[in-house]
Scaffold this active site. Structure first.
Site, PDB file in Angstrom:
ATOM      1  N   TYR A 155       0.838  -1.215   0.000  1.00 41.35           N
ATOM      2  CA  TYR A 155       0.000   0.000   0.000  1.00 41.35           C
ATOM      3  C   TYR A 155       0.873   1.265   0.000  1.00 41.35           C
ATOM      4  CZ  TYR A 155      -3.693   3.243   1.519  1.00 41.35           C
ATOM      5  OH  TYR A 155      -4.579   4.289   1.614  1.00 41.35           O
ATOM      6  N   LYS A 159       1.109   4.182  -2.898  1.00 41.63           N
ATOM      7  CA  LYS A 159       0.774   5.595  -2.653  1.00 41.63           C
ATOM      8  C   LYS A 159       1.984   6.496  -2.878  1.00 41.63           C
ATOM      9  CE  LYS A 159      -3.582   4.991  -1.727  1.00 41.63           C
ATOM     10  NZ  LYS A 159      -4.618   5.543  -2.608  1.00 41.63           N
TER      11      LYS A 159
HETATM   12  P1  NAP Z   1     -13.216   2.330   1.088  1.00 43.34           P
HETATM   13  O1  NAP Z   1     -14.293   2.859   1.940  1.00 43.34           O
HETATM   14  O2  NAP Z   1     -12.682   0.962   1.319  1.00 43.34           O
HETATM   15  O3  NAP Z   1     -13.647   2.512  -0.434  1.00 43.34           O
HETATM   16  C1  NAP Z   1     -12.806   2.101  -1.456  1.00 43.34           C
HETATM   17  C2  NAP Z   1     -13.422   2.503  -2.767  1.00 43.34           C
HETATM   18  O4  NAP Z   1     -12.541   2.102  -3.826  1.00 43.34           O
HETATM   19  C3  NAP Z   1     -14.754   1.835  -2.998  1.00 43.34           C
HETATM   20  O5  NAP Z   1     -15.657   2.764  -3.550  1.00 43.34           O
HETATM   21  C4  NAP Z   1     -14.412   0.759  -4.007  1.00 43.34           C
HETATM   22  O6  NAP Z   1     -15.482   0.467  -4.880  1.00 43.34           O
HETATM   23  C5  NAP Z   1     -13.299   1.390  -4.787  1.00 43.34           C
HETATM   24  N1  NAP Z   1     -12.493   0.401  -5.481  1.00 43.34           N
HETATM   25  C6  NAP Z   1     -11.711  -0.560  -4.952  1.00 43.34           C
HETATM   26  N2  NAP Z   1     -11.152  -1.305  -5.926  1.00 43.34           N
HETATM   27  C7  NAP Z   1     -11.595  -0.780  -7.100  1.00 43.34           C
HETATM   28  C8  NAP Z   1     -11.358  -1.083  -8.456  1.00 43.34           C
HETATM   29  N3  NAP Z   1     -10.552  -2.090  -8.808  1.00 43.34           N
HETATM   30  N4  NAP Z   1     -11.959  -0.330  -9.413  1.00 43.34           N
HETATM   31  C9  NAP Z   1     -12.795   0.693  -9.069  1.00 43.34           C
HETATM   32  N5  NAP Z   1     -13.050   1.021  -7.787  1.00 43.34           N
HETATM   33  C10 NAP Z   1     -12.451   0.304  -6.824  1.00 43.34           C
HETATM   34  O7  NAP Z   1     -11.927   3.259   1.177  1.00 43.34           O
HETATM   35  P2  NAP Z   1     -11.769   4.817   1.483  1.00 43.34           P
HETATM   36  O8  NAP Z   1     -11.264   4.936   2.854  1.00 43.34           O
HETATM   37  O9  NAP Z   1     -12.950   5.552   1.055  1.00 43.34           O
HETATM   38  O10 NAP Z   1     -10.532   5.125   0.507  1.00 43.34           O
HETATM   39  C11 NAP Z   1     -10.646   5.888  -0.675  1.00 43.34           C
HETATM   40  C12 NAP Z   1      -9.251   6.288  -1.104  1.00 43.34           C
HETATM   41  O11 NAP Z   1      -8.642   7.047  -0.056  1.00 43.34           O
HETATM   42  C13 NAP Z   1      -8.324   5.110  -1.366  1.00 43.34           C
HETATM   43  O12 NAP Z   1      -7.482   5.394  -2.443  1.00 43.34           O
HETATM   44  C14 NAP Z   1      -7.513   5.025  -0.081  1.00 43.34           C
HETATM   45  O13 NAP Z   1      -6.266   4.418  -0.286  1.00 43.34           O
HETATM   46  C15 NAP Z   1      -7.389   6.488   0.258  1.00 43.34           C
HETATM   47  N6  NAP Z   1      -7.079   6.723   1.656  1.00 43.34           N
HETATM   48  C16 NAP Z   1      -7.927   6.334   2.652  1.00 43.34           C
HETATM   49  C17 NAP Z   1      -7.569   6.574   3.974  1.00 43.34           C
HETATM   50  C18 NAP Z   1      -8.436   6.175   5.121  1.00 43.34           C
HETATM   51  O14 NAP Z   1      -7.976   6.297   6.268  1.00 43.34           O
HETATM   52  N7  NAP Z   1      -9.644   5.721   4.922  1.00 43.34           N
HETATM   53  C19 NAP Z   1      -6.359   7.211   4.263  1.00 43.34           C
HETATM   54  C20 NAP Z   1      -5.535   7.602   3.230  1.00 43.34           C
HETATM   55  C21 NAP Z   1      -5.906   7.358   1.937  1.00 43.34           C
HETATM   56  P3  NAP Z   1     -16.164  -1.000  -4.929  1.00 43.34           P
HETATM   57  O15 NAP Z   1     -16.730  -1.238  -3.568  1.00 43.34           O
HETATM   58  O16 NAP Z   1     -17.167  -0.866  -6.009  1.00 43.34           O
HETATM   59  O17 NAP Z   1     -15.056  -1.962  -5.273  1.00 43.34           O
END
Ligand code: NAP
Length: 247
Positions: A155, A159
């Protein structure tokens, strides 16, 4: 309105941070493509919420790691809206394990979704945006791409790679009136962090100067700003949104 009549694609926008970004861009006047991979119902619900509020949105399925599906996502967007002004690369996954236990598949799936996915969407968007002579790309990175995280070599590498992608693309496309930036969220309350054990969450919270996890809306508001004319001279930047965790 920050994004009046702009056409935006937000990847992974059915749930979590992507959903908040889609809703806010729509509130700010954008017509939004709510991309999803597996969560069809959630994506349709996000699009309906936008349409019910008087905006315009459509849910389109595409796995960001598959080139043909990305081509299809952009083709369908052009058919529906005629152009793409904004691309937000939000889709992302984790497969956390210590490296001694990490299977090749854990590495490949995270790199393919998070980093290759962003490459594929940026490549297709760049073709269109160069022709349009205008465009905005925002990549959703992570604090982990800057500081690393035990159990997250896949991961963190994905990133960190997105930061390199963002800066390189910003240099390649800046002269074509295309802005490319990234945000680096810290720990945000979504499905992704829900599974973290409480004692680990508490140890993280203690390290955050603002002493709380962030919300999806905390991220969406900065993404919307980066998509607005107020950010017209911001290029190749990575903005931390982490309550002060990384400084
Ligand atoms: P989440 O709730 O797990 O949601 C992940 C999203 O990514 C879902 O909408 C999922 O859609 C989509 N996704 C996963 N694989 C995919 C694929 N192959 N093609 C298209 N869509 C895909 O995660 P989140 O926390 O909202 O994270 C969103 C972004 O923020 C990510 O890039 C994550 O790395 C980043 N981020 C999150 C955090 C945190 O603390 N939450 C911190 C730093 C960065 P489906 O369900 O349809 O697969």
């Amino acid at each position: 309105m920050l994004c009046k009549d702009k056409i935006a694609i937000v990847t992974g926008a059915g749930r979590g941070i992507g959903r908040a970004i889609a809703l806010l861009l729509a509130e700010e006047g954008a017509k939004v493509v709510v991309n999803y991979s597996r969560s069809a119902e959630a994506a349709e619900q996000t699009a309906s919420q936008i349409n019910d509020a008087g905006g315009e949105a459509v849910a389109i399925q595409a796995d960001v790691a598959i080139a043909a599906e990305i081509e299809n996502l952009f083709t369908k967007t052009i058919e529906r809206f005629g152009r793409v002004d904004i691309l937000v690369n939000n889709a992302g996954i984790t497969r956390d394990k210590l490296i001694l236990r990490m299977a090749e598949e854990d590495w490949d799936s995270v790199i393919n979704t998070n980093l290759k996915g962003a490459f594929l969407t940026c490549r297709t968007a760049a073709k269109l945006m160069v022709k349009q002579k205008i465009g905005i790309i925002v990549n959703v990175g992570s604090v982990m791409g800057r500081v690393g995280g035990a159990g997250q070599v896949n991961y963190s590498a994905s990133k960190a790679g997105m930061i390199g992608l963002t800066k390189s693309l910003a240099k390649e496309l800046g002269g074509r009136n295309i802005r490319v930036n990234a945000v680096a969220p810290g720990f945000i309350e979504t499905d992704m962090t829900e599974t973290l054990k409480e004692d680990y969450r508490e140890s993280i919270r203690k390290q955050i100067p603002m002493a709380r996890f962030g919300t999806s809306e905390d991220i969406a508001s900065v993404v919307a700003f980066l998509c607005s004319s107020g950010a017209a001279y911001i290029q190749g930047e990575v903005i931390s949104i982490d309550g002060g965790l990384f400084m």
